[in-house]
Design a protein around this motif. Structure first.
Motif, mmCIF file in Angstrom:
data_model
loop_
_atom_site.group_PDB
_atom_site.id
_atom_site.type_symbol
_atom_site.label_atom_id
_atom_site.label_comp_id
_atom_site.label_asym_id
_atom_site.label_seq_id
_atom_site.Cartn_x
_atom_site.Cartn_y
_atom_site.Cartn_z
ATOM 1 N N GLU A 262 0.829 -1.211 0.000
ATOM 2 C CA GLU A 262 0.000 0.000 0.000
ATOM 3 C C GLU A 262 0.863 1.260 0.000
ATOM 4 O O GLU A 262 0.560 2.225 -0.698
ATOM 5 N N ARG A 263 1.929 1.238 0.796
ATOM 6 C CA ARG A 263 2.809 2.405 0.846
ATOM 7 C C ARG A 263 3.470 2.640 -0.517
ATOM 8 O O ARG A 263 3.525 3.770 -1.010
ATOM 9 N N GLU A 264 3.947 1.569 -1.132
ATOM 10 C CA GLU A 264 4.582 1.689 -2.442
ATOM 11 C C GLU A 264 3.602 2.221 -3.484
ATOM 12 O O GLU A 264 3.938 3.088 -4.294
ATOM 13 N N HIS A 265 2.383 1.699 -3.455
ATOM 14 C CA HIS A 265 1.363 2.141 -4.417
ATOM 15 C C HIS A 265 1.020 3.609 -4.196
ATOM 16 O O HIS A 265 0.849 4.381 -5.161
ATOM 17 N N THR A 266 0.909 4.013 -2.919
ATOM 18 C CA THR A 266 0.579 5.406 -2.619
ATOM 19 C C THR A 266 1.671 6.353 -3.105
ATOM 20 O O THR A 266 1.388 7.388 -3.714
ATOM 21 N N LEU A 267 2.933 5.993 -2.836
ATOM 22 C CA LEU A 267 4.048 6.834 -3.274
ATOM 23 C C LEU A 267 4.078 6.940 -4.803
ATOM 24 O O LEU A 267 4.326 8.019 -5.361
ATOM 25 N N ARG A 268 3.814 5.815 -5.456
ATOM 26 C CA ARG A 268 3.810 5.827 -6.919
ATOM 27 C C ARG A 268 2.705 6.725 -7.452
ATOM 28 O O ARG A 268 2.901 7.489 -8.412
ATOM 29 N N ALA A 280 7.054 17.846 1.490
ATOM 30 C CA ALA A 280 6.247 18.239 2.659
ATOM 31 C C ALA A 280 4.767 18.327 2.327
ATOM 32 O O ALA A 280 3.915 17.985 3.151
ATOM 33 N N ALA A 281 4.444 18.769 1.112
ATOM 34 C CA ALA A 281 3.036 18.935 0.730
ATOM 35 C C ALA A 281 2.296 17.607 0.632
ATOM 36 O O ALA A 281 1.061 17.573 0.666
ATOM 37 N N LEU A 282 3.031 16.500 0.508
ATOM 38 C CA LEU A 282 2.396 15.185 0.338
ATOM 39 C C LEU A 282 2.427 14.337 1.602
ATOM 40 O O LEU A 282 1.851 13.257 1.633
ATOM 41 N N ARG A 283 3.110 14.831 2.633
ATOM 42 C CA ARG A 283 3.279 14.005 3.831
ATOM 43 C C ARG A 283 1.973 13.737 4.567
ATOM 44 O O ARG A 283 1.822 12.712 5.208
ATOM 45 N N SER A 284 1.017 14.648 4.471
ATOM 46 C CA SER A 284 -0.259 14.439 5.166
ATOM 47 C C SER A 284 -0.986 13.225 4.612
ATOM 48 O O SER A 284 -1.627 12.469 5.359
ATOM 49 N N GLN A 285 -0.890 13.001 3.302
ATOM 50 C CA GLN A 285 -1.545 11.831 2.706
ATOM 51 C C GLN A 285 -0.878 10.537 3.163
ATOM 52 O O GLN A 285 -1.545 9.538 3.409
ATOM 53 N N LEU A 286 0.447 10.591 3.288
ATOM 54 C CA LEU A 286 1.164 9.412 3.767
ATOM 55 C C LEU A 286 0.843 9.145 5.232
ATOM 56 O O LEU A 286 0.691 7.985 5.643
ATOM 57 N N ARG A 287 0.708 10.220 6.023
ATOM 58 C CA ARG A 287 0.339 10.048 7.440
ATOM 59 C C ARG A 287 -1.050 9.437 7.566
ATOM 60 O O ARG A 287 -1.301 8.606 8.444
#
Length: 394
Positions: A262-268, A280-287
């Motif tokens: 899931e993490r790999e897919h999200t980053l992709r 920094a602008a994308l870290r909230s989605q990863l959190r």
């Protein structure tokens, strides 16, 4: 092969839902059939195939053919059909916001078929507030929307919801039926399939895990050995700690690989290359993803502990059966000698007390008691001493 082929031991329930799917395909203007209604509740014990039956029914409704078709089947399996919506949770409860979102979608007209189908897995995980949001929708549903709720029993839902759904009750499939399913669907050796189905007590999902994972079988075997080896209160405390570790290992085996994918897919999907720092602008989605994974890990751990308690209940059930000389097959047949020794080390009343303690531990953990404390209290009641050590205090 039909949409119902992989469902085992549920002929009566399948007949009801297939008749409803047939009635739903009647031409417009035809007399309304009592076989079909807008909201359903499928109940049955864990592992009986509630969600599998729900999706089979959804497929039959979406395809317009009582036995389904291949194109719709592929979409339902992938959860990609435009007229299918699923409300499920991998946390402890279903959130109010999620119910409101799915209720909004229920008012959309079907895109390609005659119905829009909404499946609510684990409807028992709705709080009263969440249930009341859904209740308003069930009172005045859209004409072409069908709700399919799944729960262990009708008592797990508030009475006002129960009065607005048609219930279909599943039974526990037989060991032979589950073993035959594993052999046919998964290609498992018949002997291993029978053992897995028996040890899983006909829980289809757990039987599949035991049949296909040597690690899962080893963890279960260690669980039983620990319970049989408790000889003192300190031993019970140590065994409880080890049981928690086993439950944690089991939960990790289920979630670890999925979390990484899931993490790999999200980053992709966010355009972040492997090894690249996350902007920094994308870290909230990863959190947000990490928070969802933590909630899933919590539920997986609790489910793992509960599965251990179910396995221990089967063990002490076998001990009690042996003590009473009942003509009943053992669940844990492979350790019959160990069970016989444990049966000789305490009276039946003590075994009954242990079974009660196991059920009490399940209730306590469900009520958010610390699992370690609940397991320790339960295992103290499971202390068994060899006959030569009788009379010696812990």
């Amino acid at each position: 092969m039909t949409v119902w082929s992989d469902l085992t031991g549920q002929d009566a329930a399948i007949a009801v839902l297939r008749a409803a799917a047939t009635a739903s395909t009647a031409a417009h203007g035809a007399p309304a059939s009592s076989d079909m209604t807008h909201s359903w509740l499928i109940t049955g014990p864990p592992g009986s195939g509630r969600s599998n039956l729900a999706y089979a029914f959804a497929e039959a409704l979406l395809s317009g053919v009582p036995d389904g078709d291949e194109a719709v089947h592929a979409q339902v399996v992938a959860r990609s059909h435009p007229d299918l919506h699923v409300l499920a949770t991998e946390g402890v409860i279903i959130k109010v916001a999620d119910v409101r979102k799915i209720v909004e979608r229920s008012h959309y007209a079907p895109s390609v078929g005659r119905h829009r189908v909404i499946v609510v897995e684990d409807a028992d995980r709705m709080t009263e507030q969440t249930s009341n949001v859904l209740l308003k929708e069930l009172e005045e549903p859209p004409v072409r929307t069908v709700w399919i709720l799944c729960a262990p029993s009708e008592a797990d839902l508030i009475p006002t919801i129960r009065s607005r759904v048609r219930s279909v009750r599943l039974q526990v499939p037989s060991v032979a039926d589950v073993a035959a399913l594993l052999a046919r669907r998964d290609g498992v050796d018949p002997g291993l399939a029978e053992r897995a189905a028996r040890e899983a007590q006909s829980h289809i999902g757990m039987a599949h895990r035991l049949a296909t994972s040597a690690e899962a079988r080893d963890r279960r075997a260690e669980t039983l050995r620990l319970a049989l080896s408790v000889r003192s209160t300190p031993g019970a405390v140590a065994a409880a700690a080890r049981l928690l570790e086993i439950a944690g290992d089991d939960a990790k085996a289920i979630t670890e690989l999925r979390d990484a994918e899931e993490r790999e897919h999200t980053l992709r999907s966010l355009g972040v290359a492997p090894g690249q720092a996350v902007p920094a602008a994308l870290r909230s989605q990863l959190r947000a993803l990490e928070e969802d994974q933590k909630r899933r890990a919590t539920r997986s751990l609790r489910d793992g502990i509960d599965r251990i308690l179910v396995d221990l209940a089967s063990l002490f059930r076998d001990i009690l059966v042996t003590q009473l000389g009942a003509d009943v097959a053992l669940v844990n047949l492979e350790i019959a000698d160990d069970i016989a020794r444990a049966a000789a080390s305490a009276p039946p009343a003590r075994t009954l007390a242990t079974l009660d303690a196991i059920q009490e531990a399940r209730v306590r953990i469900d009520g958010n008691v610390q699992p370690a404390l609940a397991l320790e209290a339960m295992l103290v009641s499971a202390i068994r001493r060899p006959e030569a050590a009788r009379g010696v205090r812990s």
